[in-house]
Design a protein around this motif. Structure first.
Motif, PDB file in Angstrom:
ATOM      1  N   THR A  52       2.632  -6.895  -6.531  1.00  0.00           N
ATOM      2  CA  THR A  52       1.869  -6.680  -5.301  1.00  0.00           C
ATOM      3  C   THR A  52       0.587  -7.512  -5.311  1.00  0.00           C
ATOM      4  N   ASN A  53      -0.090  -7.566  -6.439  1.00  0.00           N
ATOM      5  CA  ASN A  53      -1.307  -8.381  -6.554  1.00  0.00           C
ATOM      6  C   ASN A  53      -1.014  -9.856  -6.324  1.00  0.00           C
ATOM      7  N   ILE A  54       0.101 -10.332  -6.844  1.00  0.00           N
ATOM      8  CA  ILE A  54       0.492 -11.734  -6.661  1.00  0.00           C
ATOM      9  C   ILE A  54       0.768 -12.023  -5.191  1.00  0.00           C
ATOM     10  N   VAL A  55       1.501 -11.121  -4.539  1.00  0.00           N
ATOM     11  CA  VAL A  55       1.811 -11.296  -3.119  1.00  0.00           C
ATOM     12  C   VAL A  55       0.524 -11.306  -2.293  1.00  0.00           C
ATOM     13  N   LEU A  56      -0.386 -10.380  -2.581  1.00  0.00           N
ATOM     14  CA  LEU A  56      -1.635 -10.300  -1.821  1.00  0.00           C
ATOM     15  C   LEU A  56      -2.535 -11.509  -2.048  1.00  0.00           C
ATOM     16  N   ALA A  57      -2.440 -12.126  -3.203  1.00  0.00           N
ATOM     17  CA  ALA A  57      -3.255 -13.301  -3.505  1.00  0.00           C
ATOM     18  C   ALA A  57      -2.680 -14.580  -2.903  1.00  0.00           C
ATOM     19  N   ASP A  58      -1.424 -14.540  -2.503  1.00  0.00           N
ATOM     20  CA  ASP A  58      -0.755 -15.729  -1.964  1.00  0.00           C
ATOM     21  C   ASP A  58      -1.057 -15.854  -0.472  1.00  0.00           C
ATOM     22  N   GLU A  59      -1.907 -16.793  -0.122  1.00  0.00           N
ATOM     23  CA  GLU A  59      -2.325 -16.956   1.263  1.00  0.00           C
ATOM     24  C   GLU A  59      -1.187 -17.382   2.189  1.00  0.00           C
ATOM     25  N   ARG A  60      -0.086 -17.840   1.636  1.00  0.00           N
ATOM     26  CA  ARG A  60       1.048 -18.225   2.469  1.00  0.00           C
ATOM     27  C   ARG A  60       1.767 -17.016   3.053  1.00  0.00           C
ATOM     28  N   ILE A  61       1.680 -15.861   2.376  1.00  0.00           N
ATOM     29  CA  ILE A  61       2.433 -14.693   2.836  1.00  0.00           C
ATOM     30  C   ILE A  61       1.618 -13.415   2.953  1.00  0.00           C
ATOM     31  N   ASN A  62       0.377 -13.415   2.471  1.00  0.00           N
ATOM     32  CA  ASN A  62      -0.378 -12.158   2.429  1.00  0.00           C
ATOM     33  C   ASN A  62      -0.696 -11.583   3.807  1.00  0.00           C
ATOM     34  N   PHE A  63      -0.660 -12.412   4.839  1.00  0.00           N
ATOM     35  CA  PHE A  63      -0.922 -11.893   6.184  1.00  0.00           C
ATOM     36  C   PHE A  63       0.132 -10.882   6.627  1.00  0.00           C
ATOM     37  N   THR A  64       1.310 -10.955   6.041  1.00  0.00           N
ATOM     38  CA  THR A  64       2.366 -10.016   6.435  1.00  0.00           C
ATOM     39  C   THR A  64       2.074  -8.599   5.945  1.00  0.00           C
ATOM     40  N   PHE A  65       1.138  -8.473   5.027  1.00  0.00           N
ATOM     41  CA  PHE A  65       0.786  -7.166   4.483  1.00  0.00           C
ATOM     42  C   PHE A  65      -0.589  -6.694   4.954  1.00  0.00           C
ATOM     43  N   ALA A  66      -1.171  -7.397   5.933  1.00  0.00           N
ATOM     44  CA  ALA A  66      -2.526  -7.089   6.385  1.00  0.00           C
ATOM     45  C   ALA A  66      -2.664  -5.643   6.862  1.00  0.00           C
ATOM     46  N   ASP A  67      -1.682  -5.138   7.556  1.00  0.00           N
ATOM     47  CA  ASP A  67      -1.747  -3.775   8.094  1.00  0.00           C
ATOM     48  C   ASP A  67      -0.825  -2.817   7.355  1.00  0.00           C
ATOM     49  N   ALA A  68      -0.346  -3.227   6.207  1.00  0.00           N
ATOM     50  CA  ALA A  68       0.621  -2.415   5.460  1.00  0.00           C
ATOM     51  C   ALA A  68      -0.059  -1.294   4.681  1.00  0.00           C
ATOM     52  N   ASP A  69       0.660  -0.222   4.511  1.00  0.00           N
ATOM     53  CA  ASP A  69       0.229   0.871   3.635  1.00  0.00           C
ATOM     54  C   ASP A  69       0.676   0.472   2.228  1.00  0.00           C
ATOM     55  N   LEU A  70      -0.229  -0.112   1.461  1.00  0.00           N
ATOM     56  CA  LEU A  70       0.141  -0.680   0.159  1.00  0.00           C
ATOM     57  C   LEU A  70       0.584   0.379  -0.841  1.00  0.00           C
ATOM     58  N   ASP A  71       0.018   1.571  -0.776  1.00  0.00           N
ATOM     59  CA  ASP A  71       0.462   2.636  -1.681  1.00  0.00           C
ATOM     60  C   ASP A  71       1.921   2.992  -1.406  1.00  0.00           C
ATOM     61  N   LYS A  72       2.262   3.067  -0.131  1.00  0.00           N
ATOM     62  CA  LYS A  72       3.651   3.366   0.247  1.00  0.00           C
ATOM     63  C   LYS A  72       4.569   2.221  -0.163  1.00  0.00           C
ATOM     64  N   PHE A  73       4.122   0.978   0.057  1.00  0.00           N
ATOM     65  CA  PHE A  73       4.913  -0.191  -0.324  1.00  0.00           C
ATOM     66  C   PHE A  73       5.216  -0.173  -1.823  1.00  0.00           C
ATOM     67  N   LYS A  74       4.179   0.076  -2.627  1.00  0.00           N
ATOM     68  CA  LYS A  74       4.367   0.114  -4.079  1.00  0.00           C
ATOM     69  C   LYS A  74       5.306   1.245  -4.491  1.00  0.00           C
ATOM     70  N   ARG A  75       5.135   2.402  -3.881  1.00  0.00           N
ATOM     71  CA  ARG A  75       5.980   3.552  -4.215  1.00  0.00           C
ATOM     72  C   ARG A  75       7.440   3.269  -3.884  1.00  0.00           C
ATOM     73  N   LEU A  76       7.691   2.718  -2.692  1.00  0.00           N
ATOM     74  CA  LEU A  76       9.066   2.436  -2.285  1.00  0.00           C
ATOM     75  C   LEU A  76       9.699   1.328  -3.125  1.00  0.00           C
ATOM     76  N   LEU A  77       8.909   0.303  -3.454  1.00  0.00           N
ATOM     77  CA  LEU A  77       9.428  -0.779  -4.294  1.00  0.00           C
ATOM     78  C   LEU A  77       9.761  -0.254  -5.683  1.00  0.00           C
ATOM     79  N   TYR A  78       8.866   0.573  -6.236  1.00  0.00           N
ATOM     80  CA  TYR A  78       9.125   1.187  -7.543  1.00  0.00           C
ATOM     81  C   TYR A  78      10.412   2.013  -7.499  1.00  0.00           C
ATOM     82  N   GLU A  79      10.542   2.857  -6.482  1.00  0.00           N
ATOM     83  CA  GLU A  79      11.728   3.716  -6.377  1.00  0.00           C
ATOM     84  C   GLU A  79      13.006   2.898  -6.255  1.00  0.00           C
ATOM     85  N   GLN A  80      12.948   1.820  -5.484  1.00  0.00           N
ATOM     86  CA  GLN A  80      14.134   0.981  -5.305  1.00  0.00           C
ATOM     87  C   GLN A  80      14.534   0.318  -6.628  1.00  0.00           C
ATOM     88  N   ILE A  81      13.590  -0.273  -7.321  1.00  0.00           N
ATOM     89  CA  ILE A  81      13.899  -0.936  -8.589  1.00  0.00           C
ATOM     90  C   ILE A  81      14.313   0.087  -9.638  1.00  0.00           C
TER      91      ILE A  81
END
Length: 90
Positions: A52-81
């Protein structure tokens, strides 16, 4: 421009999931799940945080997460993996 970056991010995510699926299929017959082999819950959560830190630091794609609930994103990604790697979260 933004749409092409979003497509690139989605492609990277799909590639990541594909590699994970291959790893699950190629797990050794030792009886240990991929979840156990990668270090369990603590290691997987640390990996999701770092990803998540890498994605947020990448200016090419970080705008897609500007309004995202990052806690939820991390939780769902963790659960999926976790589920894909035969962990205890179902």
């Amino acid at each position: 421009m933004k749409l092409s970056l979003l497509r690139e991010a989605i492609t990277m995510y799909r590639l990541y999931c594909g590699v994970l699926m291959l790893a699950v299929c190629a797990a050794p017959a030792s009886g240990a799940t991929l979840f156990e082999q990668i270090g369990g819950e603590a290691k997987l959560k640390a990996t999701v945080d770092e990803f998540t830190n890498i994605v947020l630091a990448d200016e090419r794609i970080n705008f897609t997460f500007a309004d995202a609930d990052l806690d939820k994103f991390k939780r769902l990604l963790y659960e999926q993996i976790c589920e894909l790697s035969q962990g205890p979260c179902k």
